[in-house]
Scaffold this motif. Structure first.
Motif, PDB file in Angstrom:
ATOM      1  N   PHE A  95      39.609 114.311  -8.024  1.00 28.39           N
ATOM      2  CA  PHE A  95      40.782 114.948  -8.641  1.00 28.39           C
ATOM      3  C   PHE A  95      40.628 116.469  -8.571  1.00 28.39           C
ATOM      4  CE2 PHE A  95      42.084 111.039 -10.860  1.00 28.39           C
ATOM      5  CZ  PHE A  95      40.888 110.345 -10.935  1.00 28.39           C
ATOM      6  N   TYR A 117      36.154 115.889 -24.713  1.00 24.06           N
ATOM      7  CA  TYR A 117      35.346 116.787 -23.915  1.00 24.06           C
ATOM      8  C   TYR A 117      35.073 118.048 -24.721  1.00 24.06           C
ATOM      9  CZ  TYR A 117      36.347 114.262 -19.527  1.00 24.06           C
ATOM     10  OH  TYR A 117      36.438 113.326 -18.529  1.00 24.06           O
ATOM     11  N   HIS A 152      47.478 123.404 -20.950  1.00 23.53           N
ATOM     12  CA  HIS A 152      46.492 122.336 -20.830  1.00 23.53           C
ATOM     13  C   HIS A 152      46.199 122.031 -19.364  1.00 23.53           C
ATOM     14  CE1 HIS A 152      50.433 120.388 -20.634  1.00 23.53           C
ATOM     15  NE2 HIS A 152      49.858 119.441 -19.918  1.00 23.53           N
ATOM     16  N   LEU A 153      45.142 121.299 -19.146  1.00 22.70           N
ATOM     17  CA  LEU A 153      44.787 120.859 -17.803  1.00 22.70           C
ATOM     18  C   LEU A 153      45.870 119.929 -17.254  1.00 22.70           C
ATOM     19  CD1 LEU A 153      41.020 120.126 -18.428  1.00 22.70           C
ATOM     20  CD2 LEU A 153      41.865 121.595 -16.604  1.00 22.70           C
ATOM     21  N   SER A 205      43.544 108.080 -20.454  1.00 25.10           N
ATOM     22  CA  SER A 205      43.901 107.466 -19.176  1.00 25.10           C
ATOM     23  C   SER A 205      44.364 106.045 -19.452  1.00 25.10           C
ATOM     24  CB  SER A 205      42.763 107.497 -18.162  1.00 25.10           C
ATOM     25  OG  SER A 205      41.647 106.792 -18.628  1.00 25.10           O
ATOM     26  N   MET A 217      34.815 110.593 -16.264  1.00 28.47           N
ATOM     27  CA  MET A 217      35.170 111.661 -15.338  1.00 28.47           C
ATOM     28  C   MET A 217      34.310 112.895 -15.587  1.00 28.47           C
ATOM     29  SD  MET A 217      38.887 113.385 -14.659  1.00 28.47           S
ATOM     30  CE  MET A 217      39.605 111.818 -14.176  1.00 28.47           C
ATOM     31  N   TYR A 234      42.340 119.505 -10.933  1.00 24.64           N
ATOM     32  CA  TYR A 234      43.185 119.869 -12.064  1.00 24.64           C
ATOM     33  C   TYR A 234      43.372 121.379 -12.076  1.00 24.64           C
ATOM     34  CZ  TYR A 234      42.905 115.255 -14.257  1.00 24.64           C
ATOM     35  OH  TYR A 234      43.023 113.915 -14.529  1.00 24.64           O
ATOM     36  N   GLU A 264      43.241 108.414 -13.815  1.00 23.55           N
ATOM     37  CA  GLU A 264      43.786 109.764 -13.943  1.00 23.55           C
ATOM     38  C   GLU A 264      43.857 110.124 -15.412  1.00 23.55           C
ATOM     39  OE1 GLU A 264      47.657 110.238 -12.284  1.00 23.55           O
ATOM     40  OE2 GLU A 264      48.076 112.026 -13.474  1.00 23.55           O
ATOM     41  N   ALA A 265      43.379 111.309 -15.744  1.00 29.19           N
ATOM     42  CA  ALA A 265      43.327 111.730 -17.145  1.00 29.19           C
ATOM     43  C   ALA A 265      44.459 112.694 -17.471  1.00 29.19           C
ATOM     44  CB  ALA A 265      41.981 112.381 -17.447  1.00 29.19           C
ATOM     45  N   PHE A 266      45.007 112.516 -18.658  1.00 31.87           N
ATOM     46  CA  PHE A 266      46.073 113.371 -19.173  1.00 31.87           C
ATOM     47  C   PHE A 266      45.508 114.127 -20.374  1.00 31.87           C
ATOM     48  CE2 PHE A 266      49.661 111.616 -16.796  1.00 31.87           C
ATOM     49  CZ  PHE A 266      49.098 110.447 -16.315  1.00 31.87           C
ATOM     50  N   PHE A 267      45.632 115.438 -20.348  1.00 35.30           N
ATOM     51  CA  PHE A 267      44.951 116.270 -21.334  1.00 35.30           C
ATOM     52  C   PHE A 267      45.888 116.843 -22.383  1.00 35.30           C
ATOM     53  CE2 PHE A 267      40.582 116.727 -19.990  1.00 35.30           C
ATOM     54  CZ  PHE A 267      40.627 116.190 -18.717  1.00 35.30           C
ATOM     55  N   GLY A 268      45.346 117.019 -23.571  1.00 37.24           N
ATOM     56  CA  GLY A 268      45.993 117.820 -24.589  1.00 37.24           C
ATOM     57  C   GLY A 268      45.677 119.291 -24.376  1.00 37.24           C
ATOM     58  N   GLN A 269      46.236 120.135 -25.239  1.00 34.47           N
ATOM     59  CA  GLN A 269      46.065 121.577 -25.068  1.00 34.47           C
ATOM     60  C   GLN A 269      44.740 122.088 -25.621  1.00 34.47           C
ATOM     61  OE1 GLN A 269      50.090 123.079 -26.444  1.00 34.47           O
ATOM     62  NE2 GLN A 269      49.927 124.041 -24.447  1.00 34.47           N
ATOM     63  N   TYR A 290      39.427 110.155 -24.487  1.00 35.53           N
ATOM     64  CA  TYR A 290      38.197 110.899 -24.238  1.00 35.53           C
ATOM     65  C   TYR A 290      38.124 112.142 -25.123  1.00 35.53           C
ATOM     66  CZ  TYR A 290      38.939 108.763 -19.556  1.00 35.53           C
ATOM     67  OH  TYR A 290      39.196 107.920 -18.504  1.00 35.53           O
ATOM     68  N   PHE A 292      42.076 108.307  -4.228  1.00 33.67           N
ATOM     69  CA  PHE A 292      41.393 107.057  -4.550  1.00 33.67           C
ATOM     70  C   PHE A 292      40.903 106.378  -3.279  1.00 33.67           C
ATOM     71  CE2 PHE A 292      41.886 107.418  -8.857  1.00 33.67           C
ATOM     72  CZ  PHE A 292      43.181 107.355  -9.335  1.00 33.67           C
TER      73      PHE A 292
END
Lengths: 113, 115
Positions: free
Chosen positions: A34, B35, A43-44, B94, A101, A36, B103-108, B33, A51
């Motif tokens: 990935f 981090y 945010h990211l 995810s 990840m 980002y 695929e990861a979706f992030f907060g702020q 998750y 894949f």
């Protein structure tokens, strides 16, 4: 242990210059890859992902990345950068079916108008 | 519309005083998750939940705990914050396990300051 390396800490380019950001990983098995992007104060967000299949992956905003398995690399490219591409770029990898990840340290891109 | 929401955006806590950071998601994703990201460093995975199944990273200090009372919410508890715990804390989700769902979706993020 699996690791992700981004070689460039800070890259400064002028608008319309071409961009390539390096990313290497250490894991030898099946990986998901990935890129980002993190714009200032945001945010990211996912730029693109790989894949399987075609190793040349196209993402949003004109970015693309090429997976070269023999080099354990997944470099990000853009033929002509814009001032709005100024951001921090992170490469990330996870192994096979795992959800752990791992991220590289990031590359800060500054595009001069 | 925000899909992964972290509160608060900025948190100041005293050395040694327990603090809780929160994360909620509207995506109905199974995996959440946490981090930790320090300045100019890679986001470091602390732990993740697959549904109610907690997965701790081997090098995550015991000072860091997490709770996931339901699908939508996940909390990060720092029992006795030290100066070295000052960082940005990122929550992500995810969809599920399996290769195609990671695929990861992030907060702020929540920026934690320890004084």
């Amino acid at each position: 242990a699996q690791s992700v390396s981004q070689h460039n800490h800070h890259v400064i380019l002028s608008e319309a210059a071409s961009l390539e950001l390096g990313c290497n990983y250490s894991y030898g098995g099946t990986v998901n890859l990935f890129w980002y992007v993190q714009y200032p104060g945001q945010h990211l967000q996912l730029l693109l992902k790989y894949f399987s299949g075609d190793p040349l992956v196209k993402g949003i905003k004109g970015f693309e990345a090429e997976f070269i398995k023999s080099k354990f690399s997944f470099n990000l490219r853009k033929p002509s950068v814009q001032w709005s591409d100024t951001a921090e770029y992170f490469c990330a990898v996870n192994e096979g079916n795992n959800n752990d990840m791992r991220f590289g340290a990031g590359t800060r891109l500054t595009v001069k108008p | 519309d925000a899909m992964v929401i972290q509160n608060p955006r900025y948190q100041v806590t005293q050395f040694g005083k327990p603090v809780t950071l929160s994360c909620s998601q509207t995506l109905n994703h199974n995996v959440m998750y946490w981090y930790q990201q320090k300045s100019s460093q890679a986001p470091k995975l602390l732990f993740h939940y697959y549904d109610k199944d907690f997965n701790n990273e081997a090098d995550t200090p015991d000072n860091f705990q997490s709770r996931r009372p339901n699908t939508s919410f996940c909390f990060l508890d720092i029992r006795s914050p030290g100066l070295g715990d000052a960082a940005m804390y990122l929550c992500a989700t995810s969809r599920d396990r399996g290769r195609w769902n990671t695929e990861a979706f992030f907060g702020q993020g929540t920026r934690l300051t320890v004084v």
